[in-house]
Design a protein around this motif. Structure first.
Motif, PDB file in Angstrom:
ATOM      1  N   SER A 288      42.459  24.923  43.779  1.00  0.00           N
ATOM      2  CA  SER A 288      41.401  23.923  43.606  1.00  0.00           C
ATOM      3  C   SER A 288      41.185  23.559  42.146  1.00  0.00           C
ATOM      4  CB  SER A 288      40.088  24.442  44.196  1.00  0.00           C
ATOM      5  OG  SER A 288      40.217  24.682  45.571  1.00  0.00           O
ATOM      6  N   HIS A 289      41.332  24.524  41.265  1.00  0.00           N
ATOM      7  CA  HIS A 289      41.036  24.299  39.843  1.00  0.00           C
ATOM      8  C   HIS A 289      42.238  24.689  38.985  1.00  0.00           C
ATOM      9  CE1 HIS A 289      36.904  23.698  41.166  1.00  0.00           C
ATOM     10  NE2 HIS A 289      36.981  24.843  41.820  1.00  0.00           N
ATOM     11  N   GLU A 290      42.194  25.900  38.505  1.00  0.00           N
ATOM     12  CA  GLU A 290      43.272  26.500  37.743  1.00  0.00           C
ATOM     13  C   GLU A 290      43.075  27.999  37.798  1.00  0.00           C
ATOM     14  OE1 GLU A 290      43.106  25.640  33.587  1.00  0.00           O
ATOM     15  OE2 GLU A 290      40.980  26.105  33.409  1.00  0.00           O
ATOM     16  N   TRP A 291      43.922  28.745  37.115  1.00  0.00           N
ATOM     17  CA  TRP A 291      43.736  30.197  37.083  1.00  0.00           C
ATOM     18  C   TRP A 291      42.619  30.513  36.103  1.00  0.00           C
ATOM     19  CZ3 TRP A 291      45.031  33.924  40.246  1.00  0.00           C
ATOM     20  CH2 TRP A 291      44.855  35.248  39.840  1.00  0.00           C
ATOM     21  N   ILE A 292      41.431  30.817  36.640  1.00  0.00           N
ATOM     22  CA  ILE A 292      40.255  31.032  35.793  1.00  0.00           C
ATOM     23  C   ILE A 292      40.052  32.513  35.465  1.00  0.00           C
ATOM     24  CG2 ILE A 292      39.125  28.982  36.702  1.00  0.00           C
ATOM     25  CD1 ILE A 292      37.456  30.796  38.499  1.00  0.00           C
ATOM     26  N   PHE A 293      40.973  33.353  35.950  1.00  0.00           N
ATOM     27  CA  PHE A 293      40.841  34.783  35.722  1.00  0.00           C
ATOM     28  C   PHE A 293      41.728  35.204  34.549  1.00  0.00           C
ATOM     29  CE2 PHE A 293      40.569  33.617  40.219  1.00  0.00           C
ATOM     30  CZ  PHE A 293      39.243  33.944  40.478  1.00  0.00           C
ATOM     31  N   TYR A 294      41.877  36.503  34.357  1.00  0.00           N
ATOM     32  CA  TYR A 294      42.642  36.993  33.219  1.00  0.00           C
ATOM     33  C   TYR A 294      44.000  37.531  33.669  1.00  0.00           C
ATOM     34  CZ  TYR A 294      38.168  36.541  30.820  1.00  0.00           C
ATOM     35  OH  TYR A 294      36.992  36.042  30.297  1.00  0.00           O
ATOM     36  N   THR A 295      44.699  38.152  32.723  1.00  0.00           N
ATOM     37  CA  THR A 295      46.052  38.632  32.995  1.00  0.00           C
ATOM     38  C   THR A 295      46.075  39.779  33.994  1.00  0.00           C
ATOM     39  OG1 THR A 295      46.806  37.951  30.792  1.00  0.00           O
ATOM     40  CG2 THR A 295      48.150  39.559  31.954  1.00  0.00           C
ATOM     41  N   ILE A 296      45.149  40.725  33.870  1.00  0.00           N
ATOM     42  CA  ILE A 296      45.126  41.870  34.785  1.00  0.00           C
ATOM     43  C   ILE A 296      44.934  41.431  36.233  1.00  0.00           C
ATOM     44  CG2 ILE A 296      43.929  43.997  35.401  1.00  0.00           C
ATOM     45  CD1 ILE A 296      45.676  44.207  32.922  1.00  0.00           C
ATOM     46  N   PRO A 297      43.949  40.557  36.537  1.00  0.00           N
ATOM     47  CA  PRO A 297      43.867  40.054  37.929  1.00  0.00           C
ATOM     48  C   PRO A 297      45.121  39.324  38.365  1.00  0.00           C
ATOM     49  CG  PRO A 297      41.822  39.618  36.754  1.00  0.00           C
ATOM     50  CD  PRO A 297      42.797  40.116  35.741  1.00  0.00           C
TER      51      PRO A 297
ATOM     52  N   LYS B  50      49.723  31.814  31.771  1.00  0.00           N
ATOM     53  CA  LYS B  50      50.215  30.840  30.802  1.00  0.00           C
ATOM     54  C   LYS B  50      49.314  29.622  30.785  1.00  0.00           C
ATOM     55  CE  LYS B  50      55.151  31.866  30.487  1.00  0.00           C
ATOM     56  NZ  LYS B  50      56.511  31.286  30.586  1.00  0.00           N
ATOM     57  N   GLU B  51      49.372  28.896  29.697  1.00  0.00           N
ATOM     58  CA  GLU B  51      48.540  27.698  29.556  1.00  0.00           C
ATOM     59  C   GLU B  51      49.427  26.470  29.484  1.00  0.00           C
ATOM     60  OE1 GLU B  51      44.738  26.084  26.946  1.00  0.00           O
ATOM     61  OE2 GLU B  51      45.555  28.099  26.641  1.00  0.00           O
ATOM     62  N   GLY B  52      49.199  25.532  30.429  1.00  0.00           N
ATOM     63  CA  GLY B  52      49.935  24.282  30.432  1.00  0.00           C
ATOM     64  C   GLY B  52      49.286  23.261  29.529  1.00  0.00           C
ATOM     65  N   LEU B  53      49.566  21.983  29.775  1.00  0.00           N
ATOM     66  CA  LEU B  53      49.001  20.936  28.947  1.00  0.00           C
ATOM     67  C   LEU B  53      47.491  20.853  29.077  1.00  0.00           C
ATOM     68  CD1 LEU B  53      51.625  18.091  29.512  1.00  0.00           C
ATOM     69  CD2 LEU B  53      51.449  19.687  27.590  1.00  0.00           C
ATOM     70  N   SER B  54      46.984  21.082  30.284  1.00  0.00           N
ATOM     71  CA  SER B  54      45.536  20.968  30.491  1.00  0.00           C
ATOM     72  C   SER B  54      44.996  22.009  31.460  1.00  0.00           C
ATOM     73  CB  SER B  54      45.200  19.566  31.007  1.00  0.00           C
ATOM     74  OG  SER B  54      45.878  19.305  32.223  1.00  0.00           O
ATOM     75  N   PHE B  55      45.759  23.045  31.747  1.00  0.00           N
ATOM     76  CA  PHE B  55      45.313  24.034  32.722  1.00  0.00           C
ATOM     77  C   PHE B  55      46.051  25.349  32.499  1.00  0.00           C
ATOM     78  CE2 PHE B  55      49.043  22.051  34.387  1.00  0.00           C
ATOM     79  CZ  PHE B  55      49.722  23.054  35.030  1.00  0.00           C
ATOM     80  N   LYS B  56      45.495  26.413  33.083  1.00  0.00           N
ATOM     81  CA  LYS B  56      46.105  27.731  33.024  1.00  0.00           C
ATOM     82  C   LYS B  56      46.661  28.098  34.403  1.00  0.00           C
ATOM     83  CE  LYS B  56      43.065  29.551  29.394  1.00  0.00           C
ATOM     84  NZ  LYS B  56      42.078  30.593  29.050  1.00  0.00           N
ATOM     85  N   PHE B  57      47.740  28.871  34.418  1.00  0.00           N
ATOM     86  CA  PHE B  57      48.319  29.277  35.681  1.00  0.00           C
ATOM     87  C   PHE B  57      48.882  30.690  35.575  1.00  0.00           C
ATOM     88  CE2 PHE B  57      51.341  26.858  33.204  1.00  0.00           C
ATOM     89  CZ  PHE B  57      52.517  27.590  33.267  1.00  0.00           C
ATOM     90  N   CYS B  58      48.825  31.394  36.717  1.00  0.00           N
ATOM     91  CA  CYS B  58      49.361  32.747  36.813  1.00  0.00           C
ATOM     92  C   CYS B  58      50.823  32.633  37.210  1.00  0.00           C
ATOM     93  CB  CYS B  58      48.575  33.539  37.857  1.00  0.00           C
ATOM     94  SG  CYS B  58      49.181  35.208  38.160  1.00  0.00           S
ATOM     95  N   THR B  59      51.707  33.209  36.424  1.00  0.00           N
ATOM     96  CA  THR B  59      53.135  33.017  36.648  1.00  0.00           C
ATOM     97  C   THR B  59      53.909  34.263  36.265  1.00  0.00           C
ATOM     98  OG1 THR B  59      54.999  31.557  36.157  1.00  0.00           O
ATOM     99  CG2 THR B  59      53.510  32.076  34.342  1.00  0.00           C
ATOM    100  N   MET B  60      55.208  34.205  36.468  1.00  0.00           N
ATOM    101  CA  MET B  60      56.107  35.276  36.044  1.00  0.00           C
ATOM    102  C   MET B  60      56.794  34.841  34.772  1.00  0.00           C
ATOM    103  SD  MET B  60      56.350  37.816  38.452  1.00  0.00           S
ATOM    104  CE  MET B  60      58.040  38.367  38.621  1.00  0.00           C
TER     105      MET B  60
END
Length: 361
Positions: free
Chosen positions: A101-110, A182-192
């Motif tokens: 719905s939004h982006e990854w609003i949590f941190y690395t550990i979650p 990671k941080e994209g152009l306008s959002f953060k996402f949880c990735t490998m």
């Protein structure tokens, strides 16, 4: 937007909670906002529906087992572990829904916990389904030997279940080690994010293991086991054999229909990662959308497990009715009286139902 050639990011997450844009060597990039908009509208309702329905079904299994049952057979042990695996998997879906719905609003550990818990429960759940099919083969086709080692089988099933969980954790080490935000152009996402020098190799290995150990191997074991079970059931005299056969076909059909589309997309990704295939941006967007749709379909399997493996059981339904009677005006004696005709009707086939496992809980 006009299609343009680009090379996929080798660090793309197998279980990506957001879809990042891909930069091209020329400095331009493949913009994925359309994929993210699709995910934001379509995926959250699916995730939340699967979450609540799956939690209700698998939660009932755990409650009824703890309230009324002991682990009397190997299948009982596998089923309770399967329900626990499904519940742990469902706990990750709210994170996926919020991220879609939004982006990854949590941190690395979650991020590490969600990705690793997802893979651990997928591996353990699929391997447990294979264990259930093998146990049903032993109980039905090798019935004499199964009765002879009944006491030892409970201990063995606990050891097998423990081994499955440990094996699932080992297979999920890449998610534990390399999941990051990671941080994209306008959002953060949880990735490998794999090390650059081994990113291509690791990506191929991770996806190939997922397809092999969480789909191909369990499917082959299930087909082989049930193919040996079916002739025994056909020659059985019990009138319940037709119901048992229907359960087998339901198990295989649900597994294939829910998992095959998703794993087919993963195979495409394995081939792309292995050959560093260059594709246009439009094709990449379509693959991303297909990936998210088929993955959502695969999620539904954990909601159906309680119905095809447990709720069809006469004994389990009896215990379930007793459980709900505690919260209603139905007395214990009345609920027992209502169940007696059904139970008596099943007595001629009680041995067959016990062997089938899914009809004996």
């Amino acid at each position: 937007m006009e299609s343009q050639s680009f090379t996929g990011d080798a660090n793309e997450d197998l279980y990506m909670l957001s879809t990042p844009d891909y930069f091209i060597d020329t400095g331009s990039y493949c913009e994925k906002s359309s994929v993210r908009k699709f995910a934001a509208y379509v995926l959250p309702p699916i995730y939340w529906s699967v979450f609540f329905l799956g939690l209700f079904g698998n939660g009932l299994i755990v409650i009824v087992y703890l309230t009324y049952k002991r682990l009397k057979t190997m299948t009982d042990t596998y089923l309770i572990n399967l329900a626990i695996a499904d519940i742990l998997f469902l706990m990750t879906l709210p994170f996926w829904a919020i991220s879609a719905s939004h982006e990854w609003i949590f941190y690395t550990i979650p991020c590490k916990i969600v990705n690793s818990m997802y893979t651990i429960t997928v591996y353990s759940g699929m391997l447990l389904l294979a264990c259930i099919s093998v146990d049903r083969y032993i109980a039905i086709v090798q019935a004499t030997k199964a009765q002879r080692y009944r006491t030892r089988s409970i201990i063995l099933s606990k050891l097998v279940s423990l081994s499955v969980w440990i094996f699932a954790v080992v297979l999920s080490l890449p998610e534990i080690l390399f999941s990051t935000v990671k941080e994209g152009l306008s959002f953060k996402f949880c990735t490998m994010s794999y090390p650059i020098e081994v990113s291509k190799t690791l990506k191929v290995i991770v996806i190939a293991l997922k397809v092999t150990m969480a789909f191909c191997m369990p499917l082959l074991v299930m087909i082989f086991s049930y193919a040996l079970i079916i002739p025994t059931l056909i020659h059985a005299r019990s009138f319940q054999k037709h119901k048992a056969l229907k359960v087998i076909f339901a198990i295989l059909s649900v597994f294939v229909l829910s998992q095959l589309p998703y794993n087919s997309i993963l195979i495409v990704r394995v081939l792309d990662a292995a050959n560093t295939t260059v594709s246009d941006c439009a094709t990449s967007q379509n693959i991303d959308i297909a990936y998210k749709i088929t993955q959502s379909i695969a999620f539904i399997h954990c909601c159906l497990n309680p119905f095809i493996y447990v709720f069809v059981g006469v004994k389990f339904r009896s215990d379930l009715f007793k459980f709900f009677s505690k919260f209603s005006c139905i007395s214990e004696s009345k609920s027992s009286a209502r169940l007696k005709p059904n139970i008596r009707a099943k007595l001629p086939s009680e041995i067959l139902e016990t062997k089938m496992g899914t009809l004996s809980l």
